[in-house]
Write a protein that holds these residues in place. Structure first.
Motif, PDB file in Angstrom:
ATOM      1  N   ILE A   1       0.847  -1.184   0.000  1.00 53.35           N
ATOM      2  CA  ILE A   1       0.000   0.000   0.000  1.00 53.35           C
ATOM      3  C   ILE A   1       0.889   1.242   0.000  1.00 53.35           C
ATOM      4  CG2 ILE A   1      -1.660   1.356   1.336  1.00 53.35           C
ATOM      5  CD1 ILE A   1      -2.947  -1.095   0.151  1.00 53.35           C
ATOM      6  N   SER A   2       0.637   2.152  -0.958  1.00 47.06           N
ATOM      7  CA  SER A   2       1.391   3.398  -1.036  1.00 47.06           C
ATOM      8  C   SER A   2       0.437   4.580  -1.023  1.00 47.06           C
ATOM      9  CB  SER A   2       2.234   3.439  -2.312  1.00 47.06           C
ATOM     10  OG  SER A   2       3.195   2.406  -2.318  1.00 47.06           O
ATOM     11  N   THR A   3       0.762   5.589  -0.237  1.00 48.95           N
ATOM     12  CA  THR A   3      -0.048   6.805  -0.184  1.00 48.95           C
ATOM     13  C   THR A   3       0.872   8.009  -0.362  1.00 48.95           C
ATOM     14  OG1 THR A   3       0.150   7.254   2.190  1.00 48.95           O
ATOM     15  CG2 THR A   3      -1.500   5.624   1.514  1.00 48.95           C
ATOM     16  N   ASP A   4       0.335   9.195  -0.135  1.00 52.26           N
ATOM     17  CA  ASP A   4       1.125  10.413  -0.249  1.00 52.26           C
ATOM     18  C   ASP A   4       2.011  10.664   0.967  1.00 52.26           C
ATOM     19  OD1 ASP A   4      -0.988  10.828   1.442  1.00 52.26           O
ATOM     20  OD2 ASP A   4      -1.407  12.867   0.762  1.00 52.26           O
ATOM     21  N   SER A   5       1.954   9.769   1.949  1.00 45.55           N
ATOM     22  CA  SER A   5       2.740   9.933   3.168  1.00 45.55           C
ATOM     23  C   SER A   5       3.646   8.720   3.378  1.00 45.55           C
ATOM     24  CB  SER A   5       1.817  10.098   4.386  1.00 45.55           C
ATOM     25  OG  SER A   5       2.553  10.017   5.592  1.00 45.55           O
ATOM     26  N   GLU A   6       4.943   8.928   3.259  1.00 45.49           N
ATOM     27  CA  GLU A   6       5.884   7.831   3.471  1.00 45.49           C
ATOM     28  C   GLU A   6       5.851   7.350   4.910  1.00 45.49           C
ATOM     29  OE1 GLU A   6       7.608   6.107   1.319  1.00 45.49           O
ATOM     30  OE2 GLU A   6       6.706   7.285  -0.285  1.00 45.49           O
ATOM     31  N   ALA A   7       5.637   8.277   5.832  1.00 45.75           N
ATOM     32  CA  ALA A   7       5.575   7.904   7.248  1.00 45.75           C
ATOM     33  C   ALA A   7       4.385   6.975   7.497  1.00 45.75           C
ATOM     34  CB  ALA A   7       5.472   9.150   8.116  1.00 45.75           C
ATOM     35  N   PHE A   8       3.246   7.327   6.898  1.00 44.18           N
ATOM     36  CA  PHE A   8       2.081   6.443   7.045  1.00 44.18           C
ATOM     37  C   PHE A   8       2.335   5.103   6.385  1.00 44.18           C
ATOM     38  CE2 PHE A   8      -1.678   4.549   5.122  1.00 44.18           C
ATOM     39  CZ  PHE A   8      -2.441   4.295   6.260  1.00 44.18           C
ATOM     40  N   ASN A   9       2.923   5.120   5.190  1.00 40.45           N
ATOM     41  CA  ASN A   9       3.201   3.873   4.475  1.00 40.45           C
ATOM     42  C   ASN A   9       4.016   2.919   5.343  1.00 40.45           C
ATOM     43  OD1 ASN A   9       1.944   5.111   2.332  1.00 40.45           O
ATOM     44  ND2 ASN A   9       3.824   5.500   1.198  1.00 40.45           N
ATOM     45  N   LYS A  10       4.995   3.464   6.016  1.00 39.17           N
ATOM     46  CA  LYS A  10       5.853   2.646   6.879  1.00 39.17           C
ATOM     47  C   LYS A  10       5.062   2.087   8.049  1.00 39.17           C
ATOM     48  CE  LYS A  10      10.159   2.771   9.527  1.00 39.17           C
ATOM     49  NZ  LYS A  10      11.327   3.604   9.938  1.00 39.17           N
ATOM     50  N   LYS A  11       4.223   2.922   8.646  1.00 37.05           N
ATOM     51  CA  LYS A  11       3.409   2.471   9.774  1.00 37.05           C
ATOM     52  C   LYS A  11       2.437   1.372   9.340  1.00 37.05           C
ATOM     53  CE  LYS A  11       0.063   4.089  13.254  1.00 37.05           C
ATOM     54  NZ  LYS A  11       0.753   3.526  14.440  1.00 37.05           N
ATOM     55  N   PHE A  12       1.776   1.606   8.202  1.00 39.82           N
ATOM     56  CA  PHE A  12       0.793   0.623   7.753  1.00 39.82           C
ATOM     57  C   PHE A  12       1.458  -0.690   7.346  1.00 39.82           C
ATOM     58  CE2 PHE A  12      -2.156  -1.430   4.817  1.00 39.82           C
ATOM     59  CZ  PHE A  12      -3.331  -1.369   5.552  1.00 39.82           C
ATOM     60  N   LYS A  13       2.636  -0.598   6.754  1.00 44.50           N
ATOM     61  CA  LYS A  13       3.353  -1.804   6.337  1.00 44.50           C
ATOM     62  C   LYS A  13       3.619  -2.730   7.505  1.00 44.50           C
ATOM     63  CE  LYS A  13       7.499  -3.324   3.859  1.00 44.50           C
ATOM     64  NZ  LYS A  13       8.739  -2.884   3.154  1.00 44.50           N
ATOM     65  N   ASN A  14       3.747  -2.157   8.685  1.00 44.41           N
ATOM     66  CA  ASN A  14       4.049  -2.943   9.886  1.00 44.41           C
ATOM     67  C   ASN A  14       2.812  -3.256  10.714  1.00 44.41           C
ATOM     68  OD1 ASN A  14       6.867  -2.951   9.378  1.00 44.41           O
ATOM     69  ND2 ASN A  14       7.028  -0.882  10.201  1.00 44.41           N
ATOM     70  N   ASN A  15       1.638  -3.185  10.081  1.00 46.15           N
ATOM     71  CA  ASN A  15       0.418  -3.449  10.846  1.00 46.15           C
ATOM     72  C   ASN A  15       0.346  -4.899  11.306  1.00 46.15           C
ATOM     73  OD1 ASN A  15      -1.602  -5.150   9.141  1.00 46.15           O
ATOM     74  ND2 ASN A  15      -0.794  -3.646   7.667  1.00 46.15           N
ATOM     75  N   PRO A  16      -0.279  -5.146  12.448  1.00 43.30           N
ATOM     76  CA  PRO A  16      -0.316  -6.494  13.031  1.00 43.30           C
ATOM     77  C   PRO A  16      -1.192  -7.482  12.267  1.00 43.30           C
ATOM     78  CG  PRO A  16      -1.694  -5.014  14.312  1.00 43.30           C
ATOM     79  CD  PRO A  16      -0.943  -4.150  13.326  1.00 43.30           C
ATOM     80  N   ILE A  17      -2.136  -6.978  11.480  1.00 41.89           N
ATOM     81  CA  ILE A  17      -3.022  -7.885  10.731  1.00 41.89           C
ATOM     82  C   ILE A  17      -2.238  -8.599   9.638  1.00 41.89           C
ATOM     83  CG2 ILE A  17      -5.158  -8.108   9.427  1.00 41.89           C
ATOM     84  CD1 ILE A  17      -4.608  -4.935  11.386  1.00 41.89           C
ATOM     85  N   ASP A  18      -1.461  -7.850   8.869  1.00 40.39           N
ATOM     86  CA  ASP A  18      -0.643  -8.456   7.820  1.00 40.39           C
ATOM     87  C   ASP A  18       0.403  -9.399   8.409  1.00 40.39           C
ATOM     88  OD1 ASP A  18      -2.005  -7.130   5.832  1.00 40.39           O
ATOM     89  OD2 ASP A  18      -0.513  -5.544   5.609  1.00 40.39           O
ATOM     90  N   GLU A  19       0.959  -9.010   9.536  1.00 39.37           N
ATOM     91  CA  GLU A  19       1.968  -9.858  10.190  1.00 39.37           C
ATOM     92  C   GLU A  19       1.369 -11.211  10.567  1.00 39.37           C
ATOM     93  OE1 GLU A  19       4.837  -9.851  14.194  1.00 39.37           O
ATOM     94  OE2 GLU A  19       3.626  -8.093  13.685  1.00 39.37           O
ATOM     95  N   ARG A  20       0.158 -11.171  11.114  1.00 39.88           N
ATOM     96  CA  ARG A  20      -0.512 -12.414  11.499  1.00 39.88           C
ATOM     97  C   ARG A  20      -0.904 -13.238  10.273  1.00 39.88           C
ATOM     98  NH1 ARG A  20      -0.901 -15.639  16.042  1.00 39.88           N
ATOM     99  NH2 ARG A  20      -2.701 -17.031  15.759  1.00 39.88           N
TER     100      ARG A  20
END
Length: 220
Positions: A85-104
């Motif tokens: 997932i890519s948005t206009d915010s790199e900081a958000f992209n990084k946070k979302f990339k590490n979400n616990p749902i995808d990890e599980r």
């Protein structure tokens, strides 16, 4: 995990742009109902890479000011079990990339081999992403309902458009599946999960502007 990822990758590569999918059963999403949820009045671009033409059409028809840029479907599976997932915010992209749902999801996927198990697991996580949509909207409501009623109203209206177009979007995903049988079931289930996941990401991107340290509904 690589074996399971390759199964999903191969399934996704096998399905693109063909009308009709009589042998495909679309997954049921637990707790899925029409609600007052949505994105912002400013444009937030959510790019899912890799993705597909079906995802693009579904997103365009139902996500108001959120758009999806689409590249090719998964190839080798090196990208992982979910779209980036890519948005206009790199900081958000990084946070979302590490979400616990995808990890599980990646953790549980790594133990699976059969397509039936993969479809069941993907359906489970579709429901989890649906809950995240609800959670993100609740958080946005708490932030905006009294402080910026006009913006909150626009958010609600946009989400209603998404809800109203959801059935048609999911049907379109099913129609895009070329093959039948177990491969089609895996492909369809995965695309539907990504559809809900992208919507949740769009809402969390809005929330991020107000609460950078937001948390997800899902807990480990």
């Amino acid at each position: 995990m690589k074996k399971a990822v390759q199964v999903v990758g191969a399934a996704l590569c096998a399905a693109l742009l063909l009308a009709g999918c009589s042998n495909v059963t679309l997954p049921t999403v637990a707790g899925d109902s029409t609600s007052s949820q949505t994105s912002s009045e400013k444009k937030t671009v959510v790019s899912q890479s890799p993705s597909s033409a079906a995802d693009s059409k579904a997103a365009a028809s139902s996500q108001a000011e959120v758009s999806s840029e689409n590249a090719n479907d998964r190839g080798s599976g090196d990208e992982g079990p979910v779209n980036t997932i890519s948005t206009d915010s790199e900081a958000f992209n990084k946070k979302f990339k590490n979400n616990p749902i995808d990890e599980r999801y990646a953790s549980e996927m790594s133990t699976l081999i059969t397509t039936t198990d993969i479809v069941e697991l993907t359906g489970k996580f579709t429901s989890l992403w649906n809950k995240e949509i609800t959670h993100a909207m609740e958080e946005l409501k708490a932030k905006l309902e009294t402080t910026d009623a006009e913006k909150w109203s626009k958010i609600q209206a946009d989400q209603k458009k998404w809800e109203d177009g959801k059935a048609a979007a999911i049907e379109e995903i099913g129609k895009s599946v070329q093959t039948g049988g177990s491969v089609a079931r895996v492909t369809t289930a995965t695309k539907v999960m990504e559809y809900y996941r992208a919507r949740a990401a769009a809402l969390y991107r809005i929330l991020y502007d107000y609460e950078p340290d937001f948390t997800y509904a899902y807990t480990k």
